[in-house]
Enzyme design. Structure first.
Site, PDB file in Angstrom:
ATOM      1  N   LYS A  14       0.899  -1.596  -0.235  1.00 33.33           N
ATOM      2  CA  LYS A  14       0.142   0.263  -0.137  1.00 33.33           C
ATOM      3  C   LYS A  14       0.686   0.874  -0.121  1.00 33.33           C
ATOM      4  O   LYS A  14       0.290   2.278  -0.791  1.00 33.33           O
ATOM      5  CB  LYS A  14      -0.716  -0.026   1.152  1.00 33.33           C
ATOM      6  CG  LYS A  14      -1.871  -0.801   0.961  1.00 33.33           C
ATOM      7  CD  LYS A  14      -3.466  -0.251   2.113  1.00 33.33           C
ATOM      8  CE  LYS A  14      -3.030  -0.954   3.170  1.00 33.33           C
ATOM      9  NZ  LYS A  14      -3.348  -0.430   4.627  1.00 33.33           N
ATOM     10  N   ARG A 169      -2.871 -11.783  11.102  1.00 34.00           N
ATOM     11  CA  ARG A 169      -3.515 -10.828  10.734  1.00 34.00           C
ATOM     12  C   ARG A 169      -3.185 -10.664   9.350  1.00 34.00           C
ATOM     13  O   ARG A 169      -4.251  -9.799   9.125  1.00 34.00           O
ATOM     14  CB  ARG A 169      -1.143  -9.550  10.470  1.00 34.00           C
ATOM     15  CG  ARG A 169      -0.865  -9.394  11.864  1.00 34.00           C
ATOM     16  CD  ARG A 169       0.577  -8.982  11.392  1.00 34.00           C
ATOM     17  NE  ARG A 169       0.402  -7.988  10.712  1.00 34.00           N
ATOM     18  CZ  ARG A 169       1.240  -7.039  10.300  1.00 34.00           C
ATOM     19  NH1 ARG A 169       2.363  -8.020  10.080  1.00 34.00           N
ATOM     20  NH2 ARG A 169       0.846  -5.924  10.107  1.00 34.00           N
TER      21      ARG A 169
HETATM   22  P1  ADP Z   1      -2.390  -2.851  10.715  1.00 34.86           P
HETATM   23  O1  ADP Z   1      -2.303  -2.986   9.729  1.00 34.86           O
HETATM   24  O2  ADP Z   1      -1.633  -3.300  11.806  1.00 34.86           O
HETATM   25  O3  ADP Z   1      -4.060  -2.963  11.132  1.00 34.86           O
HETATM   26  P2  ADP Z   1      -3.097   0.439  10.746  1.00 34.86           P
HETATM   27  O4  ADP Z   1      -1.677   1.428  11.093  1.00 34.86           O
HETATM   28  O5  ADP Z   1      -3.570  -0.037   9.590  1.00 34.86           O
HETATM   29  O6  ADP Z   1      -2.311  -0.999  11.296  1.00 34.86           O
HETATM   30  O7  ADP Z   1      -3.362   0.630  12.711  1.00 34.86           O
HETATM   31  C1  ADP Z   1      -3.346   0.268  13.586  1.00 34.86           C
HETATM   32  C2  ADP Z   1      -3.961  -0.055  14.485  1.00 34.86           C
HETATM   33  O8  ADP Z   1      -5.303   1.076  14.558  1.00 34.86           O
HETATM   34  C3  ADP Z   1      -5.168  -1.424  14.121  1.00 34.86           C
HETATM   35  O9  ADP Z   1      -4.397  -1.912  14.332  1.00 34.86           O
HETATM   36  C4  ADP Z   1      -6.385  -0.280  14.847  1.00 34.86           C
HETATM   37  O10 ADP Z   1      -6.753  -0.607  16.454  1.00 34.86           O
HETATM   38  C5  ADP Z   1      -6.239   0.838  14.832  1.00 34.86           C
HETATM   39  N1  ADP Z   1      -7.286   1.339  13.286  1.00 34.86           N
HETATM   40  C6  ADP Z   1      -6.793   1.501  11.991  1.00 34.86           C
HETATM   41  N2  ADP Z   1      -7.211   2.304  11.268  1.00 34.86           N
HETATM   42  C7  ADP Z   1      -8.510   2.013  12.069  1.00 34.86           C
HETATM   43  C8  ADP Z   1     -10.110   1.995  11.451  1.00 34.86           C
HETATM   44  N3  ADP Z   1     -10.704   2.247  10.834  1.00 34.86           N
HETATM   45  N4  ADP Z   1     -11.247   1.803  12.675  1.00 34.86           N
HETATM   46  C9  ADP Z   1     -10.853   1.345  13.617  1.00 34.86           C
HETATM   47  N5  ADP Z   1      -9.280   0.835  14.223  1.00 34.86           N
HETATM   48  C10 ADP Z   1      -8.631   1.359  12.901  1.00 34.86           C
END
Ligand code: ADP
Ligand code: ZN
Length: 213
Positions: A14, A169
């Site tokens: 991404k 994951r």
């Molecule tokens: P990952 O791919 O590890 O989930 P992200 O950087 O996208 O990584 O997100 C890190 C954390 O932030 C997620 O594990 C979640 O707890 C929270 N998070 C991110 N985006 C969202 C979302 N749209 N809704 C709910 N939680 C979110």
């Protein structure tokens, strides 16, 4: 003006694709909910303190919190003028429905990468502690196993992930993303992008799936 949502499993590429889109649409704000949440957590803001326990246990942060946060961000002028490149949002159907009300997506890019390739990318990652060169046991091996081509130092594993945590994951991604992608498929907005060649996507290809002429 472009309102773009980006989907992809962990290690799907991404970041690389977002970088390429930024070259074509330099003004577009790249909004990553993961980054905003991590920033809030680090600064111990009221939102960060509430989100912390969920993030630390790998759970989704509750919709109300994330939706308020994104709604605030989408109100800013840069989004009004140049659209958005959303990364990590929407993750649930209520988030997708809310986004439809505030600033509906115009195109939804889904980076497709087979699971085995995701596992190879993450589990094969090795790097040089001396010169920071990066290799991959499967796809970009050093000439001599375990030894840096450039400086001869002993290479180390870069990922804490095991096959089991990485599979988990990916499962979590598929469970969350599946219904949201179907929601957008019904609206005819989904474009599948071959994530095994993100690095080599041409400007022309990216423009064509973004429908920029
Ligand atoms: P990952 O791919 O590890 O989930 P992200 O950087 O996208 O990584 O997100 C890190 C954390 O932030 C997620 O594990 C979640 O707890 C929270 N998070 C991110 N985006 C969202 C979302 N749209 N809704 C709910 N939680 C979110
Ligand atoms: Zn080295």
């Amino acid at each position: 003006m472009k309102q773009i949502v980006l989907f992809g499993a962990p290690a799907a590429g991404k970041g690389t694709l977002a970088g390429k889109i930024k070259k074509i649409l330099p003004q577009i704000p790249h909004i990553s909910t993961g980054d905003i949440l991590r920033e809030n957590k680090k600064n111990e803001t009221p939102l960060g303190l509430k989100a912390k326990e969920y993030m630390d246990s790998g759970k989704l942060v509750p919709d109300e919190l994330v939706i308020d946060m994104v709604e605030d961000r989408l109100k800013r002028d840069d989004v009004k003028n140049y659209g958005y490149l959303l990364d990590g949002f929407p993750r649930t159907l209520s988030q997708a429905e809310k986004l439809e009300e505030i600033a509906p997506a115009e195109v939804v890019l889904v980076l497709d990468v087979p699971r085995q390739e995701l596992l190879n990318r993450v589990l094969g990652r090795i790097s040089c502690p001396e010169c920071n060169a990066i290799y991959n046991k499967f796809s970009i091996p050093p000439k001599k196993e375990g030894i840096c081509d450039i400086c001869g130092a002993k290479l180390v594993h870069r990922s804490d992930d095991t096959e089991e945590t990485m599979n988990k994951r990916i499962d979590t991604y598929e469970e969350n993303a599946g219904p949201v992608i179907r929601f957008y498929e019904e609206k005819g907005l989904v474009k599948h992008v071959d994530g095994t060649r993100t690095m080599h996507l041409t400007e022309k290809e990216i423009k064509s799936f973004l429908e920029i002429v």
